[in-house]
Design a protein around this motif. Structure first.
Motif, mmCIF file in Angstrom:
data_model
loop_
_atom_site.group_PDB
_atom_site.id
_atom_site.type_symbol
_atom_site.label_atom_id
_atom_site.label_comp_id
_atom_site.label_asym_id
_atom_site.label_seq_id
_atom_site.Cartn_x
_atom_site.Cartn_y
_atom_site.Cartn_z
ATOM 1 N N TYR A 118 0.827 -1.198 0.000
ATOM 2 C CA TYR A 118 0.000 0.000 0.000
ATOM 3 C C TYR A 118 0.867 1.256 0.000
ATOM 4 C CZ TYR A 118 0.960 0.061 5.077
ATOM 5 O OH TYR A 118 1.574 0.060 6.299
ATOM 6 N N PHE B 198 -5.203 9.747 -4.392
ATOM 7 C CA PHE B 198 -5.579 8.335 -4.510
ATOM 8 C C PHE B 198 -6.558 8.121 -5.655
ATOM 9 C CE2 PHE B 198 -4.790 7.714 0.334
ATOM 10 C CZ PHE B 198 -3.423 7.644 0.094
ATOM 11 N N ALA C 113 -5.606 5.492 -8.383
ATOM 12 C CA ALA C 113 -6.491 4.342 -8.602
ATOM 13 C C ALA C 113 -6.621 4.005 -10.076
ATOM 14 C CB ALA C 113 -7.873 4.638 -8.021
ATOM 15 N N THR D 14 -2.967 2.214 -11.240
ATOM 16 C CA THR D 14 -2.463 1.037 -10.522
ATOM 17 C C THR D 14 -3.556 -0.022 -10.501
ATOM 18 O OG1 THR D 14 -3.208 1.890 -8.382
ATOM 19 C CG2 THR D 14 -0.932 2.404 -9.051
ATOM 20 N N GLU D 15 -3.172 -1.237 -10.145
ATOM 21 C CA GLU D 15 -4.132 -2.340 -10.136
ATOM 22 C C GLU D 15 -4.254 -3.046 -8.792
ATOM 23 O OE1 GLU D 15 -2.943 -5.022 -13.192
ATOM 24 O OE2 GLU D 15 -3.425 -3.639 -14.835
ATOM 25 N N PHE E 128 -4.499 1.974 -0.596
ATOM 26 C CA PHE E 128 -4.265 3.391 -0.303
ATOM 27 C C PHE E 128 -4.717 3.670 1.120
ATOM 28 C CE2 PHE E 128 -5.398 3.196 -4.896
ATOM 29 C CZ PHE E 128 -4.133 3.470 -5.401
ATOM 30 N N VAL F 143 -13.154 7.075 -4.148
ATOM 31 C CA VAL F 143 -11.821 6.468 -4.206
ATOM 32 C C VAL F 143 -11.931 4.957 -4.079
ATOM 33 C CG1 VAL F 143 -9.608 6.226 -3.014
ATOM 34 C CG2 VAL F 143 -10.584 8.500 -3.361
ATOM 35 N N ASP F 144 -12.782 4.490 -3.151
ATOM 36 C CA ASP F 144 -12.923 3.051 -2.956
ATOM 37 C C ASP F 144 -13.563 2.382 -4.166
ATOM 38 O OD1 ASP F 144 -12.245 1.190 -0.759
ATOM 39 O OD2 ASP F 144 -14.341 0.599 -0.937
ATOM 40 N N TYR G 91 -13.506 3.575 -7.384
ATOM 41 C CA TYR G 91 -12.571 3.649 -8.511
ATOM 42 C C TYR G 91 -11.435 2.643 -8.379
ATOM 43 C CZ TYR G 91 -14.795 8.189 -9.529
ATOM 44 O OH TYR G 91 -15.685 9.194 -9.807
ATOM 45 N N SER G 92 -11.020 2.380 -7.142
ATOM 46 C CA SER G 92 -9.871 1.501 -6.918
ATOM 47 C C SER G 92 -10.264 0.041 -6.745
ATOM 48 C CB SER G 92 -9.091 1.964 -5.687
ATOM 49 O OG SER G 92 -9.862 1.801 -4.498
ATOM 50 N N ARG H 228 -9.858 -0.478 -2.408
ATOM 51 C CA ARG H 228 -8.470 -0.486 -1.925
ATOM 52 C C ARG H 228 -8.163 0.616 -0.920
ATOM 53 N NH1 ARG H 228 -4.687 -0.040 -6.747
ATOM 54 N NH2 ARG H 228 -6.412 0.407 -8.163
ATOM 55 N N LEU H 229 -9.177 1.320 -0.413
ATOM 56 C CA LEU H 229 -8.934 2.434 0.501
ATOM 57 C C LEU H 229 -9.035 2.006 1.955
ATOM 58 C CD1 LEU H 229 -8.523 5.505 1.000
ATOM 59 C CD2 LEU H 229 -11.033 5.712 0.980
#
Length: 285
Positions: A33, A69, A73, A76-77, A81, A103-104, A106-107, A110-111
């Motif tokens: 992370y 982030f 996002a 990265t894959e 974050f 953010v969560d 889009y990623s 991953r937040l």
């Protein structure tokens, strides 16, 4: 144990290209992370009736972590974050709920949202929030964030925020983890009541005492058997050898996350920070 990277933003002159370079390097090198600190503005310390005791001033550059982030996002894959930590009580709760959700989404989930009360009263004043009640507001905000993330229309009549039958749409696909930060007994007690984990920073011996104290508060609340994260942010200026020793001590103490900090070595380019991260990663594998 998950091993992450602290974005060294105060040493990179606000260079937006460095965000991309270090974000991509964090993923390529196999870290778990990327963590970013949070300050909306830096305050001049001189000639103040009420002193400022924090580590940063108007000369230290900061990027907004949630905006950063959102950008990372998309390029990265895998890496997570983490805000380490977001000064939540100086921000509007509903707006943070919206930003963190996006953010969560889009990623792909991953937040990790680290939150704390902060120390810079000048930021609070400039953002129109009350510095004196920040601890009480933070408690309420953590509760409200989780209610908003369920996605249902809600009525919330708190001491600081009111929501009159409104919903966050779209909502996140999961309950975003909220970790607490700080270095005091009230912060540890807050985490034991409300947090999914805790972000520690400072001298390790002191932190180990604090971690033991927090574990006792978790036990008091019947949470000792629950999953609870414990992250240690490496102090500035530590060599690779020192960082490896601290990593092992933290792991032995039951720590779950370890964030490598490359600041304090006099590096002047992203490449120098990346070289340090590469060396540490190779030797910690």
């Amino acid at each position: 144990m998950e091993i992450g990277v602290v974005y060294p933003q105060i040493e990179l002159s606000g260079d937006p290209h460095a965000v991309r370079a270090i974000g991509l390097a964090t993923e390529k090198l196999g870290y778990d992370y990327l963590l970013m600190f949070d300050h909306v503005a830096g305050a001049v310390r001189q000639n103040r009736t009420q002193p400022l005791f924090g580590p940063y001033s108007e000369k230290d550059p900061f990027h907004d972590p949630l905006v950063s982030f959102g950008f990372l996002a998309g390029i990265t894959e895998r890496i997570g974050f983490a805000t380490g930590v977001l000064v939540l009580p100086q921000r509007q709760t509903l707006l943070v709920a919206r930003q963190a959700t996006d953010v969560d989404l889009y990623s792909g989930g991953r937040l990790r949202l680290g939150v704390a009360a902060g120390w810079n009263y000048v930021e609070y004043q400039a953002l129109g929030q009350d510095f004196a009640t920040r601890g009480k507001r933070l408690d309420e905000q953590i509760e409200l964030l989780r209610k908003l993330w369920r996605g249902d229309a809600l009525k919330f009549d708190g001491g600081f925020d009111q929501v009159d039958n409104a919903a966050l749409n779209p909502a996140p696909k999961r309950m975003i983890p909220i970790w607490c930060g700080g270095g005091s007994e009230p912060a540890y007690r807050r985490a034991a009541r409300l947090g999914d984990g805790f972000v520690f920073s400072g001298p390790l011996d002191k932190i180990l005492t604090g971690w033991g104290q927090l574990q006792s508060f978790l036990e008091e609340r019947g949470r000792s058997g629950e999953p609870f994260g414990a992250e240690y942010i490496l102090s500035e200026g530590a060599s690779v050898e020192d960082a490896l020793e601290v990593l092992h001590r933290w792991q032995d103490a039951g720590g779950t996350h370890f964030a490598v900090r490359t600041m304090g070595h006099g590096f002047t380019s992203p490449e120098q920070h990346i070289d340090f991260l590469s060396d540490f990663r190779a030797r910690s594998a």
